[in-house]
Design an enzyme around this catalytic site. Structure first.
Site, PDB file in Angstrom:
ATOM      1  N   PHE A   1     -18.927  31.069 -41.190  1.00 50.03           N
ATOM      2  CA  PHE A   1     -18.651  29.991 -41.615  1.00 50.03           C
ATOM      3  C   PHE A   1     -18.111  30.096 -42.952  1.00 50.03           C
ATOM      4  O   PHE A   1     -17.101  28.953 -43.227  1.00 50.03           O
ATOM      5  CB  PHE A   1     -19.853  28.975 -41.867  1.00 50.03           C
ATOM      6  CG  PHE A   1     -20.924  29.319 -43.033  1.00 50.03           C
ATOM      7  CD1 PHE A   1     -20.733  28.545 -44.248  1.00 50.03           C
ATOM      8  CD2 PHE A   1     -21.546  30.470 -43.031  1.00 50.03           C
ATOM      9  CE1 PHE A   1     -21.560  28.884 -45.129  1.00 50.03           C
ATOM     10  CE2 PHE A   1     -22.486  30.440 -43.991  1.00 50.03           C
ATOM     11  CZ  PHE A   1     -22.515  29.829 -45.102  1.00 50.03           C
ATOM     12  N   LYS A   2     -18.073  31.037 -43.570  1.00 52.68           N
ATOM     13  CA  LYS A   2     -17.602  31.121 -44.954  1.00 52.68           C
ATOM     14  C   LYS A   2     -15.948  31.351 -45.156  1.00 52.68           C
ATOM     15  O   LYS A   2     -15.199  31.409 -46.060  1.00 52.68           O
ATOM     16  CB  LYS A   2     -18.397  32.133 -45.901  1.00 52.68           C
ATOM     17  CG  LYS A   2     -19.768  31.900 -46.089  1.00 52.68           C
ATOM     18  CD  LYS A   2     -20.430  32.943 -46.876  1.00 52.68           C
ATOM     19  CE  LYS A   2     -21.935  32.407 -46.749  1.00 52.68           C
ATOM     20  NZ  LYS A   2     -22.643  33.552 -47.581  1.00 52.68           N
ATOM     21  N   ASP A   3     -15.323  31.417 -43.738  1.00 55.43           N
ATOM     22  CA  ASP A   3     -13.880  31.670 -43.713  1.00 55.43           C
ATOM     23  C   ASP A   3     -13.247  30.483 -44.302  1.00 55.43           C
ATOM     24  O   ASP A   3     -12.123  30.617 -45.260  1.00 55.43           O
ATOM     25  CB  ASP A   3     -13.416  31.855 -42.479  1.00 55.43           C
ATOM     26  CG  ASP A   3     -13.765  33.212 -41.801  1.00 55.43           C
ATOM     27  OD1 ASP A   3     -13.613  34.161 -42.647  1.00 55.43           O
ATOM     28  OD2 ASP A   3     -14.085  33.501 -40.652  1.00 55.43           O
TER      29      ASP A   3
END
Length: 445
Positions: A106-108
């Protein structure tokens, strides 16, 4: 838009300073001076809008005063070259799959957005003396890979990824130790909190800051955590398009450093119609204990099955406290009451996480990773009649293949983009958790 420090002792900053500095001079985290609500017309139209268009409107609300609209649109569209679908797992329970970006985590979104925003702000100074920006990032797993790949090859920026030795999954480690170029992996003999402490100490060291320009790509940076709000607007839009009432939506977020749920709370302040939130913890239950007692007592982190959430002193708790105390205007008791009226918590042992993964797979065929399992179980145990629940599945299960296969008795296929990382050669710098060693290393760069 101006930004103030949660500690209240640093001068106000504009967005450029908040992004480039990362941490305020008084060690506080930057907060926007105001949160502007989006108009009703936007929420009415949202179910018919694409993820890109939703994200652009939200980004304009956050950053539109400081970035020209054409530049912002290009930035958002370049960041979001992937979707985050809502997948039905069982009746009234959906998974918000946040792992369709380059590193399958999710941190992309936040990492790519921040890389491009830094480029936007620093292009005029590139090539001048001491213009190289050095990004320090502590990781318990997915942050390092997302930031490293988001910044890979970006001119004028060098990234140092600090990670705890032996405490991230092999695939996660491959994603930031095999890149080379402008990415340096630093293997710290300690836990995630030691890595985070080294980063914060570096920001506060005057000699080091005279030697090199430093910023952070952890969720302490406003450009890293705020764009993650895009996910939650899109989730509400997709559920609304499926016919669900937005007034019934409960959002459950597996939480470590609390940047992800913090972005969702900012979205809620902007008018996003989510009924309530659940913060799902592993055995690192500092926030859960705060919800129960009103007292925040950070402690050393514990290594768990859900390693990316192994945080004993989550940085973004300061932002949540500041948000609901109205920048310190309310008492501790009033603030606690406001927080607990909107957010509940849950905490799970490794045994419970594994049990949940097995049960979900047996009942639905859906493969949870250990972090998503915390969210799924918290939702199942806390969802009330008439509510519709969404839990964040924060990373692809293949990133934790050894654990997932062992628990489920499966052989999870590794996506090609992960296989590519595993073919590279590990390059890392061993480091003690002593700040003097870290400072000495950076002073030589």
């Amino acid at each position: 838009m101006k930004y103030y420090s949660t500690n209240g002792k640093a001068p106000m900053a504009d967005l450029e300073k908040a992004v480039v500095k990362g941490l305020a001079e008084d060690k506080g985290l930057y907060m926007p001076e105001r949160i502007v609500k989006l108009p009703k017309a936007f929420f009415d139209d949202m179910p018919k809008m694409t993820f890109l268009d939703i994200a652009y409107n939200v980004a304009a609300n956050f950053f539109g005063e400081d970035v020209d609209m054409d530049g912002l649109q290009e930035l958002v569209y370049d960041t979001l070259r992937f979707d985050c679908p809502v997948v039905k797992v069982e009746e009234n329970i959906y998974s918000l799959e946040l792992f369709h970006g380059p590193t399958l985590a999710f941190k992309d979104v936040g990492a790519r957005f921040m890389a491009r925003l830094l480029q936007y702000f620093t292009k005029s100074t590139r090539g001048k003396e001491n213009s190289l920006i050095n990004v320090l990032v502590a990781t318990s797993g997915d942050t390092g890979s997302a930031v490293a790949n988001g910044f890979l090859g970006v001119e004028g920026i060098h990234v140092y990824v600090l990670y705890p030795k032996g405490k991230v999954s092999p695939i996660q480690e491959c994603q930031f130790t095999t890149l080379g170029k402008n990415i340096t992996a630093i293997e710290v003999d300690g836990v995630f909190d030691d890595c985070q402490a080294l980063v914060k100490a570096a920001f506060m060291d005057e000699e080091l800051n005279r030697h090199m320009r430093l910023t952070s790509a952890n969720s302490i940076n406003v450009a890293r955590f705020l764009p993650q709000a895009f996910y939650y607007f899109n989730a509400v839009a997709r559920l609304s398009a499926l016919g669900h009432q937005t007034s019934d939506i409960v959002m459950c977020v597996p939480s470590g450093n609390f940047g992800n749920i913090c972005s969702a709370l900012f979205g809620h302040q902007m008018g996003l119609p989510i009924k309530r939130f659940i913060a799902a913890n592993n055995a690192n239950d500092v926030f859960y204990q705060y919800l129960q007692t009103g007292k925040y007592n950070p402690k050393a982190s514990i290594q768990t099955l859900a390693n990316a959430m192994d945080v004993g002193d989550p940085s973004n708790f300061a932002r949540i406290l500041n948000l609901y105390s109205e920048n310190g205007k309310l008492s501790a008791e009033e603030t606690h009451q406001r927080i607990t009226s909107l957010i509940s918590g849950a905490t799970y042992s490794d045994e419970q996480i594994a049990e949940t993964m097995r049960q979900c797979y047996a009942d639905t065929g859906y493969v949870l990773d250990p972090h998503g399992a915390c969210g799924y179980r918290a939702l199942k145990e806390n969802l009330q009649p008439g509510e519709v629940g969404v839990f964040c599945e924060t990373a692809h299960p293949a990133k934790f293949k050894e654990k997932v296969d062992q628990i489920l008795g499966t052989d999870i296929a590794i996506p090609e983009r992960l296989q590519a990382f595993m073919k590279g050669e590990k390059q890392s710098v061993p480091m003690s958790k002593d700040f003097s060693s870290f400072k000495s290393y950076l002073m030589k760069q």
